[in-house]
Design an enzyme around this catalytic site. Sequence first.
Site, PDB file in Angstrom:
ATOM      1  N   PHE A   1      -5.237   8.540   2.327  1.00  0.00           N
ATOM      2  CA  PHE A   1      -5.733   7.395   1.561  1.00  0.00           C
ATOM      3  C   PHE A   1      -6.867   6.743   2.338  1.00  0.00           C
ATOM      4  CE2 PHE A   1      -4.026   3.733   3.961  1.00  0.00           C
ATOM      5  CZ  PHE A   1      -3.091   4.358   4.776  1.00  0.00           C
ATOM      6  N   GLY A   2      -7.433   5.689   1.766  1.00  0.00           N
ATOM      7  CA  GLY A   2      -8.439   4.887   2.466  1.00  0.00           C
ATOM      8  C   GLY A   2      -9.629   5.719   2.935  1.00  0.00           C
TER       9      GLY A   2
ATOM     10  N   ASP B   1      -9.612   8.194   5.039  1.00  0.00           N
ATOM     11  CA  ASP B   1      -9.237   9.519   5.568  1.00  0.00           C
ATOM     12  C   ASP B   1     -10.270  10.612   5.268  1.00  0.00           C
ATOM     13  OD1 ASP B   1      -6.958   8.686   6.856  1.00  0.00           O
ATOM     14  OD2 ASP B   1      -5.596   9.239   5.239  1.00  0.00           O
TER      15      ASP B   1
ATOM     16  N   ASP C   1      -0.950  -4.100   9.645  1.00  0.00           N
ATOM     17  CA  ASP C   1      -2.337  -4.445   9.346  1.00  0.00           C
ATOM     18  C   ASP C   1      -3.197  -3.434  10.086  1.00  0.00           C
ATOM     19  OD1 ASP C   1      -3.830  -6.448   7.737  1.00  0.00           O
ATOM     20  OD2 ASP C   1      -4.980  -6.569   9.593  1.00  0.00           O
ATOM     21  N   SER C   2      -4.079  -2.799   9.349  1.00  0.00           N
ATOM     22  CA  SER C   2      -4.796  -1.681   9.944  1.00  0.00           C
ATOM     23  C   SER C   2      -6.193  -1.602   9.371  1.00  0.00           C
ATOM     24  CB  SER C   2      -4.024  -0.385   9.685  1.00  0.00           C
ATOM     25  OG  SER C   2      -3.623  -0.302   8.342  1.00  0.00           O
TER      26      SER C   2
ATOM     27  N   ASN D   1       0.848  -1.198   0.000  1.00  0.00           N
ATOM     28  CA  ASN D   1       0.000   0.000   0.000  1.00  0.00           C
ATOM     29  C   ASN D   1       0.892   1.259   0.000  1.00  0.00           C
ATOM     30  OD1 ASN D   1      -1.453   2.250   1.065  1.00  0.00           O
ATOM     31  ND2 ASN D   1      -3.044   0.867   1.792  1.00  0.00           N
TER      32      ASN D   1
ATOM     33  N   LYS E   1      -1.045  14.572   9.932  1.00  0.00           N
ATOM     34  CA  LYS E   1      -1.650  13.264  10.246  1.00  0.00           C
ATOM     35  C   LYS E   1      -0.641  12.385  10.990  1.00  0.00           C
ATOM     36  CE  LYS E   1      -3.515   9.016   8.265  1.00  0.00           C
ATOM     37  NZ  LYS E   1      -3.706   8.176   7.075  1.00  0.00           N
TER      38      LYS E   1
ATOM     39  N   HIS F   1      -2.941   6.650  14.385  1.00  0.00           N
ATOM     40  CA  HIS F   1      -2.841   5.272  14.867  1.00  0.00           C
ATOM     41  C   HIS F   1      -1.517   4.630  14.428  1.00  0.00           C
ATOM     42  CE1 HIS F   1      -4.520   5.662  10.916  1.00  0.00           C
ATOM     43  NE2 HIS F   1      -4.475   4.372  10.657  1.00  0.00           N
ATOM     44  N   ARG F   2      -1.090   4.977  13.199  1.00  0.00           N
ATOM     45  CA  ARG F   2       0.154   4.374  12.661  1.00  0.00           C
ATOM     46  C   ARG F   2       1.355   4.901  13.441  1.00  0.00           C
ATOM     47  NH1 ARG F   2      -1.578   4.515   8.079  1.00  0.00           N
ATOM     48  NH2 ARG F   2      -2.140   2.318   8.147  1.00  0.00           N
TER      49      ARG F   2
HETATM   50  P1  ITT Z   1      -0.941  -4.431   2.718  1.00  0.00           P
HETATM   51  O1  ITT Z   1      -1.706  -5.619   3.235  1.00  0.00           O
HETATM   52  O2  ITT Z   1      -0.082  -4.763   1.540  1.00  0.00           O
HETATM   53  O3  ITT Z   1      -0.169  -3.730   3.789  1.00  0.00           O
HETATM   54  P2  ITT Z   1      -3.595  -3.236   2.460  1.00  0.00           P
HETATM   55  O4  ITT Z   1      -4.079  -1.884   2.017  1.00  0.00           O
HETATM   56  O5  ITT Z   1      -4.302  -4.439   1.869  1.00  0.00           O
HETATM   57  O6  ITT Z   1      -2.001  -3.327   2.173  1.00  0.00           O
HETATM   58  P3  ITT Z   1      -4.685  -3.809   5.086  1.00  0.00           P
HETATM   59  O7  ITT Z   1      -5.204  -5.158   4.763  1.00  0.00           O
HETATM   60  O8  ITT Z   1      -4.022  -3.579   6.409  1.00  0.00           O
HETATM   61  O9  ITT Z   1      -3.626  -3.287   4.019  1.00  0.00           O
HETATM   62  O10 ITT Z   1      -5.917  -2.810   4.949  1.00  0.00           O
HETATM   63  C1  ITT Z   1      -5.818  -1.524   5.422  1.00  0.00           C
HETATM   64  C2  ITT Z   1      -7.022  -0.709   4.956  1.00  0.00           C
HETATM   65  O11 ITT Z   1      -7.561   0.009   6.087  1.00  0.00           O
HETATM   66  C3  ITT Z   1      -6.604   0.343   3.958  1.00  0.00           C
HETATM   67  O12 ITT Z   1      -6.671  -0.155   2.632  1.00  0.00           O
HETATM   68  C4  ITT Z   1      -7.586   1.461   4.244  1.00  0.00           C
HETATM   69  O13 ITT Z   1      -8.807   1.201   3.598  1.00  0.00           O
HETATM   70  C5  ITT Z   1      -7.792   1.344   5.751  1.00  0.00           C
HETATM   71  N1  ITT Z   1      -6.808   2.183   6.471  1.00  0.00           N
HETATM   72  C6  ITT Z   1      -5.748   1.752   7.231  1.00  0.00           C
HETATM   73  N2  ITT Z   1      -5.041   2.786   7.688  1.00  0.00           N
HETATM   74  C7  ITT Z   1      -5.644   3.896   7.202  1.00  0.00           C
HETATM   75  C8  ITT Z   1      -5.359   5.276   7.302  1.00  0.00           C
HETATM   76  O14 ITT Z   1      -4.295   5.728   7.945  1.00  0.00           O
HETATM   77  N3  ITT Z   1      -6.176   6.118   6.682  1.00  0.00           N
HETATM   78  C9  ITT Z   1      -7.241   5.694   6.003  1.00  0.00           C
HETATM   79  N4  ITT Z   1      -7.574   4.406   5.833  1.00  0.00           N
HETATM   80  C10 ITT Z   1      -6.776   3.504   6.435  1.00  0.00           C
END
Ligand code: ITT
Length: 199
Positions: free
Chosen positions: A150-151, A153, A69-70, A9, A173, A178-179
Amino acid sequence: MKVLVATTNPGKIREISDILSETGITLVTPNELGLALDVEETGATFVENAVSKAISWYRASSLPSLADDSGLSVDALQGRPGVLSARFAGPGAGDSANCELLLNLMEGQKDRTARFICVVALAISEATVITARGEYEGSILAQPQGGNGFGYDPVFFDPASGKTFAQLSGAQKNERSHRRLALMALRQKLVTQCLVRVP
Ligand code: ITT
């Protein structure tokens, strides 16, 4: 200490690199090593998935590997999307489809409390994985706002700044997310175990 950022990601890579730039840890990315890996995420918890990703990337690279993992846990949705955050709207769903589904499910909900959760796992051998967790609480807006990050946010309102995470700069941020909390907790564990020195 040279560490592989064990994620596909780009948003995570950017944030992890920025947050750890103030430490003595040297990061390399999968791209820089010419490595590509798709680790299936079958765990029921953030910890299980983070550990499994860290070990898989460690096996592929023979380098200490730092996985993340988040996701977002929404109270009114009993913790969903949780570990399914990346694929909430289906396999391969993008960020905007995931946000749209979340906003639809939250329509008319009074309790909009949510928290981002991040578990980081550093595999330093097949048998040794150090984990740490960070959480950041906010609430879900009715409409997306802001273009950074991203995600989820754009729909996550941060009470401390009065803005969504997507309206903050990356640096803002990363000051509180959390990160950051997870990575700082991990760093503390590494310092305590004498695996890294404080610069
Ligand atoms: P990797 O497994 O390769 O690390 P991924 O995106 O599939 O990439 P995850 O399974 O941990 O990773 O899913 C994390 C999702 O949670 C991410 O795609 C976002 O949708 C959300 N997310 C996590 N941290 C975030 C953040 O800081 N801001 C916004 N959304 C977040």
